[in-house]
Motif scaffolding. Structure first.
Motif, PDB file in Angstrom:
ATOM      1  N   GLN A 203     104.502  67.153  46.231  1.00  0.00           N
ATOM      2  CA  GLN A 203     105.036  65.791  46.228  1.00  0.00           C
ATOM      3  C   GLN A 203     106.378  65.730  46.948  1.00  0.00           C
ATOM      4  O   GLN A 203     106.641  64.809  47.727  1.00  0.00           O
ATOM      5  N   SER A 207     106.969  63.645  50.408  1.00  0.00           N
ATOM      6  CA  SER A 207     107.907  62.521  50.355  1.00  0.00           C
ATOM      7  C   SER A 207     109.021  62.669  51.394  1.00  0.00           C
ATOM      8  O   SER A 207     109.677  61.691  51.751  1.00  0.00           O
ATOM      9  N   MET A 423     111.358  50.347  47.292  1.00  0.00           N
ATOM     10  CA  MET A 423     110.065  50.732  46.737  1.00  0.00           C
ATOM     11  C   MET A 423     108.965  50.345  47.726  1.00  0.00           C
ATOM     12  O   MET A 423     109.120  49.394  48.500  1.00  0.00           O
ATOM     13  N   ALA A 424     107.856  51.074  47.692  1.00  0.00           N
ATOM     14  CA  ALA A 424     106.697  50.676  48.492  1.00  0.00           C
ATOM     15  C   ALA A 424     106.231  49.298  48.019  1.00  0.00           C
ATOM     16  O   ALA A 424     106.217  49.015  46.823  1.00  0.00           O
ATOM     17  N   ASN A 430     110.570  43.829  46.839  1.00  0.00           N
ATOM     18  CA  ASN A 430     111.851  44.531  46.784  1.00  0.00           C
ATOM     19  C   ASN A 430     113.006  43.596  46.461  1.00  0.00           C
ATOM     20  O   ASN A 430     113.959  44.004  45.778  1.00  0.00           O
ATOM     21  N   GLU A 469     104.753  44.350  54.416  1.00  0.00           N
ATOM     22  CA  GLU A 469     104.800  45.650  53.739  1.00  0.00           C
ATOM     23  C   GLU A 469     105.885  46.512  54.374  1.00  0.00           C
ATOM     24  O   GLU A 469     105.971  46.624  55.603  1.00  0.00           O
ATOM     25  N   GLY A 471     106.406  49.862  53.512  1.00  0.00           N
ATOM     26  CA  GLY A 471     106.049  51.279  53.519  1.00  0.00           C
ATOM     27  C   GLY A 471     106.794  52.058  52.446  1.00  0.00           C
ATOM     28  O   GLY A 471     107.707  51.545  51.794  1.00  0.00           O
ATOM     29  N   GLU A 472     106.394  53.323  52.271  1.00  0.00           N
ATOM     30  CA  GLU A 472     107.036  54.160  51.263  1.00  0.00           C
ATOM     31  C   GLU A 472     108.508  54.347  51.608  1.00  0.00           C
ATOM     32  O   GLU A 472     108.875  54.701  52.720  1.00  0.00           O
ATOM     33  N   ARG A 473     109.381  54.059  50.614  1.00  0.00           N
ATOM     34  CA  ARG A 473     110.839  54.141  50.769  1.00  0.00           C
ATOM     35  C   ARG A 473     111.346  53.238  51.908  1.00  0.00           C
ATOM     36  O   ARG A 473     112.408  53.472  52.473  1.00  0.00           O
ATOM     37  N   LYS A 476     109.213  51.418  57.238  1.00  0.00           N
ATOM     38  CA  LYS A 476     108.857  50.518  58.347  1.00  0.00           C
ATOM     39  C   LYS A 476     110.015  49.633  58.780  1.00  0.00           C
ATOM     40  O   LYS A 476     109.888  48.872  59.734  1.00  0.00           O
ATOM     41  N   ARG A 482     117.015  47.651  55.955  1.00  0.00           N
ATOM     42  CA  ARG A 482     116.879  48.036  54.543  1.00  0.00           C
ATOM     43  C   ARG A 482     118.151  47.689  53.777  1.00  0.00           C
ATOM     44  O   ARG A 482     118.081  47.185  52.636  1.00  0.00           O
TER      45      ARG A 482
END
Length: 577
Positions: A203, A207, A423-424, A430, A469, A471-473, A476, A482
């Motif tokens: 994991q 990640s 978060m995804a 978010n 979307e 994406g993870e963390r 994208k 962000r």
């Protein structure tokens, strides 16, 4: 520390703590017993069929009865199997719920010491082991014992001499199985630990895929992965060796018994002291006994696994939650923050914060500066209540913050970190993350806070807008995007206290300018704490606190520190040319 219980008591206590519905379990077990009892009647009916076997004398009634018995057995067995499986699923769902609720309430210090993948393995794998024991192996064990007892009673009534001959195999079988129990327990415990470790490493690697690839660390991760896989392979082989010994040994013993019974029974049939139907029935009962005995090995193996899994589940459930799950609710608007002589150490040998004191009046900007590793981020962790001070006290107004509930305290704090945590999910998810009334927040409100954070323009360039979307963390989105989403989230929470942890440290100049303007809007009228390596972002602070090696070595305005603090002056000369 609590003394560990041994044996089955912790396992039973854990299962009872889930408060599962008892009636489905009882009905399921009764159904299994009925299935077993019906199954015990089949050899007797077969005996009657064989003894009167001829085309002319075939009993239609007997054939119908046998067929009905088979149908009844199948229906009852299906219902009981479903009920027992449903109980097992209900128990594992409750266990996972209990563990999940516990994990998200554990202090940050727990996750400092334990890999997240290890905790995931406990929630998913260990609870699954418990479920399999309850819904599959335990009912088989109970019905197996009853089947053996019932079959033996019938066999003794039918022919006690042949029954004694058959029973010689029982002590031999248990003599083989019992010594292997402790060995299997150790192997199973090692397998579960290794699975948790391997899950954690995988994991973590996945990640941080970008770090791995940018560092060309594929070969390093290959070696780590192969090592974990080989460790699991080694434990798998140990399990296989035990099963390879148990299975053929029991099979050989049972085949010898079957051959002996057939040989002895054949002699009895030949001399007329036993009917052919009785021999067939005897053999059918023997087969009914063999299967439960061979399945006992699997049951004891799963029992050892479940006991190991139970220990780990209980270990997590018994960890103390973050202090402050209770506490009072308090509006902290227009209240000063008092930090009085707080100290903090992760362990006795290493002190991180030493006797730090300051006061933040409502609406003031308090900045923290100093060399990396001085304790600034740890101080933020204490203000956020991720950790509790080992000495000293933090108050809001006259009240110690540890008297407030965590929910009340943290809901009034806006936190923007340099990591731009996301978060995804979608941008909307978010922005509203953690808000209890998230479903009732209108798009107009979301666009308003996005505009205040200078995020509305780039969000509108996406075809799905707020439903894009990330994406993870948030991979994208760019770093600046962000960060502006995080600032918009803080606007939506309307915090009384704002905490900015090097919020522009990792941004390019264009993104930094946009983020700084958004932060300036956000800070208006709020008590603000800032960590910054770039002194240009804090020159207007009401109070700059300079921290070195966990101690405050100077405080005051930018101008005051330029005059009185040598290291601050050097920092300023380097950065503010």
């Amino acid at each position: 520390m609590k003394e560990k219980q041994s044996g089955l008591k912790p396992f039973i206590s854990l299962i009872l703590s889930t408060k599962f519905p008892k009636w489905p379990l009882i009905i399921g077990l009764i159904g299994s017993i009925i299935t077993m009892l019906v199954g015990l009647s089949i050899p007797l009916l077969t005996r009657e069929l064989v003894n009167g076997f001829s085309v002319e004398s075939l009993s239609v009634t007997l054939i119908v009865v046998i067929f009905a018995v088979f149908i009844l057995q199948a229906v009852v067995d299906g219902v009981s199997t479903y009920l027992l499986a449903a109980v097992g699923q209900r128990i594992v769902a409750k266990l996972r719920e209990m563990m999940w609720f516990k994990l998200i309430r554990l202090p940050v210090s727990y996750f400092d010491k334990h890999a997240s993948g290890e905790s995931v393995s406990r929630v998913v794998n260990d609870t699954g082991i418990v479920k399999d024991l309850i819904s599959q192996h335990f009912p088989q064990f109970i019905t197996g014992i009853i089947t053996i007892i019932g079959a033996i009673v019938i066999l003794i009534i039918m022919d006690w001499k042949m029954t004694i001959l058959m029973l010689i195999a029982v002590p031999v079988t248990f003599a083989i199985m019992m010594p292997l129990g402790s060995r299997m327990a150790k192997v199973s415990k090692g397998m579960q630990d290794e699975t948790a470790t391997f899950t954690g490493e995988i994991q973590q690697t996945l990640s941080e895929t970008r770090l791995m690839k940018s560092s060309t660390a594929e070969k390093v991760e290959e070696k780590k992965g192969v090592k974990g896989i080989n460790n699991l392979f080694s434990y798998g082989l140990k399990e296989a060796r035990i099963f390879a010994f148990i299975g053929p040994s029991i099979y050989t013993i049972m085949m010898l018994v079957i051959v002996a019974i057939i040989g002895y029974g054949g002699i009895r049939v030949a001399n007329g002291s036993m009917s052919t139907g009785s021999l067939v029935a005897f053999l059918l009962y023997l087969f009914q006994i063999i299967y439960p005995i061979t399945s006992f090995a699997m049951f004891f193996t799963e029992l050892q696994k479940a006991k190991g899994a139970t220990e780990r589940i209980i270990e997590i459930l018994e960890i103390e939650e973050e202090p402050g799950q209770g506490g009072i609710d308090k509006d902290i608007a227009n209240e000063a923050v008092h930090v009085d002589n707080i100290s903090f150490a992760y362990n006795e040998e290493e002190s991180i914060i030493e006797n730090v004191s300051f006061v933040a009046e409502p609406g003031e900007m308090i900045a923290f500066a100093g060399p990396s590793g001085g304790g600034k981020t740890t101080l933020f962790g204490l203000l956020e209540r991720y950790y509790e001070p080992t000495d000293g006290e933090i108050r809001i107004g006259k009240m110690p913050i540890n008297r407030l509930s965590l929910a009340s305290w943290r809901s009034q704090i806006g936190y923007v970190s340099q990591e731009s945590a996301m978060m995804a999910g979608t941008i909307r998810d978010n922005l509203t993350y953690g808000l209890r009334n998230a479903e009732n927040i209108s798009d107009n409100e979301l666009w308003k806070v996005a505009e205040m954070a200078y995020a509305d323009k780039f969000i509108k360039t996406f075809s799905k807008g707020l439903d894009t979307e990330v994406g993870e963390r948030g991979v994208k989105l760019s770093g600046g995007q962000r960060q502006r989403i995080n600032i918009a989230r803080a606007f939506l929470r309307d915090p009384k206290i704002l905490m900015l942890d090097e919020a522009t440290a990792s941004l390019d100049s264009q993104s930094e300018h946009a983020v700084q303007e958004a932060l300036a809007r956000l800070m208006k009228g709020r008590t603000t704490f800032i960590i910054a390596h770039r002194l240009s972002t804090i020159v207007d602070a009401d109070n700059i606190i300079f921290i070195e090696k966990g101690e405050v070595t100077g405080s005051g305005s930018h101008e005051q520190l330029i005059e009185t603090h040598e290291l601050y002056r050097k920092f300023a000369e380097q950065q503010l040319k």
